[in-house]
Scaffold this motif. Structure first.
Motif, mmCIF file in Angstrom:
data_model
loop_
_atom_site.group_PDB
_atom_site.id
_atom_site.type_symbol
_atom_site.label_atom_id
_atom_site.label_comp_id
_atom_site.label_asym_id
_atom_site.label_seq_id
_atom_site.Cartn_x
_atom_site.Cartn_y
_atom_site.Cartn_z
ATOM 1 N N VAL A 1 0.748 -1.187 0.090
ATOM 2 C CA VAL A 1 -0.120 0.104 -0.093
ATOM 3 C C VAL A 1 0.756 1.236 0.212
ATOM 4 O O VAL A 1 1.673 1.537 0.884
ATOM 5 C CB VAL A 1 -0.896 0.060 1.158
ATOM 6 N N ALA A 2 0.756 1.831 -0.832
ATOM 7 C CA ALA A 2 1.404 3.388 -0.946
ATOM 8 C C ALA A 2 0.719 4.396 -0.113
ATOM 9 O O ALA A 2 -0.436 4.681 -0.371
ATOM 10 C CB ALA A 2 1.599 3.804 -2.597
ATOM 11 N N ASN A 3 1.495 4.789 0.579
ATOM 12 C CA ASN A 3 0.722 5.989 1.599
ATOM 13 C C ASN A 3 1.306 7.449 1.146
ATOM 14 O O ASN A 3 2.452 7.982 1.588
ATOM 15 C CB ASN A 3 1.130 5.827 3.118
ATOM 16 N N VAL A 4 0.536 8.127 0.348
ATOM 17 C CA VAL A 4 1.070 9.332 -0.189
ATOM 18 C C VAL A 4 1.308 10.535 0.776
ATOM 19 O O VAL A 4 2.112 11.374 0.687
ATOM 20 C CB VAL A 4 0.051 10.022 -1.290
ATOM 21 N N GLY A 5 0.652 10.371 1.888
ATOM 22 C CA GLY A 5 0.864 11.458 3.145
ATOM 23 C C GLY A 5 2.169 11.240 4.059
ATOM 24 O O GLY A 5 2.590 12.277 4.474
ATOM 25 N N SER A 6 2.480 9.883 4.095
ATOM 26 C CA SER A 6 3.684 9.552 4.916
ATOM 27 C C SER A 6 5.000 9.102 4.260
ATOM 28 O O SER A 6 5.848 8.592 4.820
ATOM 29 C CB SER A 6 3.163 8.424 5.972
ATOM 30 N N ASP A 7 4.761 9.191 2.941
ATOM 31 C CA ASP A 7 5.935 8.701 2.052
ATOM 32 C C ASP A 7 6.588 7.507 2.276
ATOM 33 O O ASP A 7 7.617 7.291 2.409
ATOM 34 C CB ASP A 7 7.044 9.952 2.436
ATOM 35 N N ILE B 1 7.982 0.756 4.606
ATOM 36 C CA ILE B 1 9.201 1.088 3.715
ATOM 37 C C ILE B 1 9.382 2.328 3.406
ATOM 38 O O ILE B 1 8.237 2.626 2.721
ATOM 39 C CB ILE B 1 8.943 0.146 2.283
ATOM 40 N N ALA B 2 10.179 3.055 3.692
ATOM 41 C CA ALA B 2 10.213 4.365 3.287
ATOM 42 C C ALA B 2 10.881 4.707 1.638
ATOM 43 O O ALA B 2 11.414 4.117 1.251
ATOM 44 C CB ALA B 2 11.397 5.166 4.015
ATOM 45 N N VAL B 3 9.960 5.544 1.023
ATOM 46 C CA VAL B 3 10.270 5.622 -0.397
ATOM 47 C C VAL B 3 10.340 7.241 -0.904
ATOM 48 O O VAL B 3 10.873 7.925 0.036
ATOM 49 C CB VAL B 3 9.337 4.858 -1.213
ATOM 50 N N GLY B 4 10.005 7.706 -1.863
ATOM 51 C CA GLY B 4 10.172 9.132 -2.294
ATOM 52 C C GLY B 4 8.875 9.572 -1.737
ATOM 53 O O GLY B 4 8.286 9.274 -0.948
ATOM 54 N N ASP B 5 8.988 11.014 -2.096
ATOM 55 C CA ASP B 5 7.759 11.931 -1.575
ATOM 56 C C ASP B 5 6.615 11.662 -2.500
ATOM 57 O O ASP B 5 6.377 11.815 -3.886
ATOM 58 C CB ASP B 5 8.422 13.431 -2.088
ATOM 59 N N GLY C 1 9.354 12.827 -8.631
ATOM 60 C CA GLY C 1 9.489 12.812 -10.110
ATOM 61 C C GLY C 1 10.316 11.577 -10.333
ATOM 62 O O GLY C 1 11.329 11.464 -11.310
ATOM 63 N N THR C 2 10.300 10.581 -9.442
ATOM 64 C CA THR C 2 11.055 9.174 -9.355
ATOM 65 C C THR C 2 10.101 7.994 -9.241
ATOM 66 O O THR C 2 9.052 8.061 -8.796
ATOM 67 C CB THR C 2 12.149 9.498 -8.327
ATOM 68 N N VAL C 3 10.821 7.110 -9.496
ATOM 69 C CA VAL C 3 10.386 5.608 -9.316
ATOM 70 C C VAL C 3 11.295 5.048 -8.240
ATOM 71 O O VAL C 3 12.490 4.588 -8.630
ATOM 72 C CB VAL C 3 10.151 4.862 -10.689
ATOM 73 N N SER C 4 10.766 4.590 -7.218
ATOM 74 C CA SER C 4 11.777 3.829 -6.329
ATOM 75 C C SER C 4 11.671 2.449 -6.380
ATOM 76 O O SER C 4 10.823 1.821 -7.087
ATOM 77 C CB SER C 4 11.354 3.994 -4.527
#
Length: 340
Positions: free
Chosen positions: A133-139, A155-159, A181-184
């Motif tokens: 699950v990608a969490n847009v608010g907690s990066d 798992i920490a990813v980008g913004d 502007g990236t893909v982790s």
């Protein structure tokens, strides 16, 4: 300006729709048992649609041509994914920071799992062991065990992560970071991001080609699609599409990629061989979610501002059917077989 507009890229793709368009359409959502248009001749499948504003998931049976159910879930359902065996449906609730787990047979919520801030997108590992699950608010990305229905890792990813896709072998997870502007690139065995790939502006959704060689990424704010060569781990091409591309899908044979363009009310059809748009298909207002059906003969597109689902015949690249669903439809997923 609405509260959704204030969130900008820090919210899921469908909330970006409200920032770009005038507002939700006036069509009423369909109740269970409402006939659809011309779907009875299609191969049997169940289509699940997350309705952001009505806090429900609509279930469309393409075999009978009916909206057969409307399942209440959490606040602000934004995306939906079906388990490989078709037994469970996972729904991200962006406003309540949870994931609803639906039993596909009874069409009831059997569990609610707390995740990160503003969960936006969800996908499931091919072995049906983990939900990402990608969490847009907690990066970050929450990892849910399908067995325990609990978060086992974060798992920490980008913004502002939005799109998620996992490789067929389950070893690698790709995450589109809208504000970076990236893909982790995440190794699922270790639960750690091992690298980032620069793409276009505002990447929101991504899809792997069936051969596993390329990743297609829709870039919401640069109006194009990045093609990432996974062997080299770098962007190899950029394809212009419509305004504000969001939902994306690929045919099982890998020949075409389909992209829902929120701002231009259409779907771009990309030839993966020529890496160019070969067709543009008119759909409803504010198309954002997209899923390719079993066999690749149909594509399903949720229209946020029309409260409808468009059905595209891939052989003709034309919209053949329109289904009234809930209020503010966003994510779309398909399960083969009515009895799934």
């Amino acid at each position: 300006m609405t509260s959704h507009q204030d969130m900008g890229l820090r919210v899921a793709v469908v909330l970006c729709v409200t920032a770009a368009l005038m507002g939700p359409g006036s069509l009423a959502g369909a109740a269970a048992g409402t006939p659809t248009v011309g779907l009875s001749s299609r191969p049997d499948a169940l289509v699940y649609i997350a309705n952001l504003h009505s806090d429900t998931v609509s279930v469309v049976d393409t075999g009978t041509g009916m909206v057969v159910d409307s399942v209440p879930v959490g606040d602000g359902p934004d995306s939906v994914a079906v388990s490989p065996d078709g037994s469970r449906v996972y729904v991200t609730n962006s406003a309540s920071d949870t994931v609803s787990v639906i039993d596909a047979r009874t069409r009831t919520v059997v569990a609610t799992v707390a995740v990160g801030d503003e969960p936006s997108r969800v996908t499931i590992s091919p072995d049906n062991q983990n939900v990402y699950v990608a969490n847009v608010g907690s990066d970050d990305v929450s990892v849910i065990s399908t067995r325990t229905r609990a978060v086992t890792d974060t798992i920490a990813v980008g913004d502002a992560p939005l799109g998620v896709a996992v490789t067929p072998d389950g070893c690698t997870l790709y995450v589109a970071n809208a504000a970076s502007g990236t893909v982790s690139v995440v190794r699922t065995a270790t639960g750690a991001a091992t690298g980032t790939i620069p793409v276009g502006s505002g990447p929101t959704a991504l899809v792997l080609t069936p051969d596993g060689r390329h990743l297609y990424v829709s870039n919401l704010t640069s109006d194009d699609v990045s093609v990432v060569d996974l062997h080299d781990g770098a962007e190899s091409d950029r394809i212009p599409v419509g305004d504000q591309p969001a939902g994306i899908g690929v045919r099982p044979d890998g020949r075409q990629v389909y992209v829902a363009n929120i701002g231009s009310d259409n779907v771009s059809v990309i030839s993966t061989r020529g890496r160019a748009v070969t067709d543009t298909v008119a759909v409803g207002d504010g198309p954002n979610g997209l899923a390719v059906g079993p066999g690749g003969s149909l594509v399903y597109v949720s229209n946020f501002d029309s409260d409808t689902l468009s059905v595209i015949d891939t052989s003709t690249a034309r919209t053949t059917d329109t289904v009234a669903v809930g209020d503010g439809p966003t994510g779309v997923a398909v399960a083969q077989g009515k009895r799934a």
